[in-house]
Scaffold this active site. Sequence first.
Site, PDB file in Angstrom:
ATOM      1  N   ALA A   1       0.820  -1.209   0.000  1.00 22.57           N
ATOM      2  CA  ALA A   1       0.000   0.000   0.000  1.00 22.57           C
ATOM      3  C   ALA A   1       0.855   1.260   0.000  1.00 22.57           C
ATOM      4  O   ALA A   1       0.327   2.373   0.056  1.00 22.57           O
ATOM      5  CB  ALA A   1      -0.935   0.014   1.208  1.00 22.57           C
ATOM      6  N   PHE A   2       2.191   1.096  -0.019  1.00 21.58           N
ATOM      7  CA  PHE A   2       3.136   2.203  -0.176  1.00 21.58           C
ATOM      8  C   PHE A   2       2.990   3.270   0.916  1.00 21.58           C
ATOM      9  O   PHE A   2       3.164   4.469   0.654  1.00 21.58           O
ATOM     10  CB  PHE A   2       2.994   2.847  -1.558  1.00 21.58           C
ATOM     11  CG  PHE A   2       2.775   1.852  -2.656  1.00 21.58           C
ATOM     12  CD1 PHE A   2       3.682   0.831  -2.876  1.00 21.58           C
ATOM     13  CD2 PHE A   2       1.644   1.904  -3.454  1.00 21.58           C
ATOM     14  CE1 PHE A   2       3.478  -0.117  -3.870  1.00 21.58           C
ATOM     15  CE2 PHE A   2       1.429   0.965  -4.444  1.00 21.58           C
ATOM     16  CZ  PHE A   2       2.347  -0.051  -4.658  1.00 21.58           C
ATOM     17  N   CYS A   3       2.664   2.821   2.127  1.00 24.89           N
ATOM     18  CA  CYS A   3       2.503   3.741   3.271  1.00 24.89           C
ATOM     19  C   CYS A   3       1.453   4.812   2.984  1.00 24.89           C
ATOM     20  O   CYS A   3       1.524   5.928   3.523  1.00 24.89           O
ATOM     21  CB  CYS A   3       3.838   4.387   3.645  1.00 24.89           C
ATOM     22  SG  CYS A   3       5.104   3.209   4.151  1.00 24.89           S
ATOM     23  N   ASN A   4       0.491   4.518   2.125  1.00 24.99           N
ATOM     24  CA  ASN A   4      -0.555   5.480   1.770  1.00 24.99           C
ATOM     25  C   ASN A   4      -1.873   4.725   1.587  1.00 24.99           C
ATOM     26  O   ASN A   4      -2.337   4.518   0.460  1.00 24.99           O
ATOM     27  CB  ASN A   4      -0.179   6.220   0.483  1.00 24.99           C
ATOM     28  CG  ASN A   4      -1.034   7.462   0.263  1.00 24.99           C
ATOM     29  OD1 ASN A   4      -2.131   7.575   0.797  1.00 24.99           O
ATOM     30  ND2 ASN A   4      -0.520   8.396  -0.515  1.00 24.99           N
TER      31      ASN A   4
END
Length: 408
Positions: free
Chosen positions: A91-94
Amino acid sequence: RHRPRLGRLGMQGVKLHTWSLRDFLASSLLSMRHRNGAPLIELYGPRPGTGPERAGSICSFNVKAPDGSYVRYSEVEMLAALEGINIRTGAFCNPGATQEHLGLTAKDLDTFLQDGKVCGDDKCVINGTPTGAIRVSVGYMSTFADVGCLLHFVWKHFGAGSNQAQLMSSPSLPLDTTSTDPTAPCHGPAHALPSTGEIELSELWIYPVKSCAGQLVQSWPLGPSGLLYDREFAVIDSQGTALSQKMEPLLNQIRCHVDLHAQRMLVEAAHKPDMPPLSLSLQQDCPDAAPEAWAEAECGLRKGGAGGGGTGLEGGDTTFVRVCGSRQMGLVYGGAARRWFSEALGRECTLVRKNRPASGSGGKNFYNEGQLLAVSHESLQGLRHRLEDAKNSKASNGAGEERSRRGG
């Protein structure tokens, strides 16, 4: 060394260059189809042809099977790593942007949480819905040959390589320096592993306690989760997190030896030679049903066991153990085992064992990704050279500083 090149390109040149790479990548991915006509790729974000003001240099997508199901993005990442291709997944820290672009609903997110989804685990698809995606980022130093390597990788492993896909339209730009065929070998910076023919296994190691020193064996039986007893145990802190050598370097001084005939494991602290070893019984007759049957004198486990308290967990309790983002159920040791590990490591901690039902099933042990890990002699030799170079460089710098202090 990159500054002169950046100066020649200018920021506008970098912007146009990276956009053109991303646009080529996105359009080429979307052109791939399985033989039944189903798309091989689900693309997120700007579509091909979107201008550089909106598209940028990042391309996010998921790979799909012929039946429309999603390929686990962790599988794609591991295969890419084997070919020297660096991608990011998850989730790419997002989580907000992930929810928006993947079209996830509040019900989907609730389902993920109920299933135990946490950051960094391998729960890539839950109930047929992806929990994250694959992200490719290009930079000013990236080339069309680099993009061609990625396209060839996707095509080989999930398209033509499985004999289930076809390219609906040929890319208009070369994938490597000599060919426009997306199935041709990649001549860019990433290289597939060469065929080595027969492979000889020179050593076999097991690691009964995760992140502790291993045991060299000549042969070893297989269990329900790989090599028998391999990473079946772990040392946890007060929060239930499995300690690694990054968090506790002294773990490499904890030596474990499994005696299959005696059904016991001997644990020693190499850095504390005067400390008596810990002897643990490996017998377990459905410990989650009757943990009190494990006598403290035998293996340090006792229902409600005392001693070395401070972890907030009692001996005989079951708890979730966090291992690199994933969660595994473990049975907590108290008494002698807790006291021994707390003294050996100089911190409050205790031992846990994979909580496995009487059937012998129950999922993976406390390993990060794979049950079996293979390391080549070339990799070990390369690591040894890098360590020696770093040591020599440090010694050289130290000698230089000493001469400077002396005015020499």
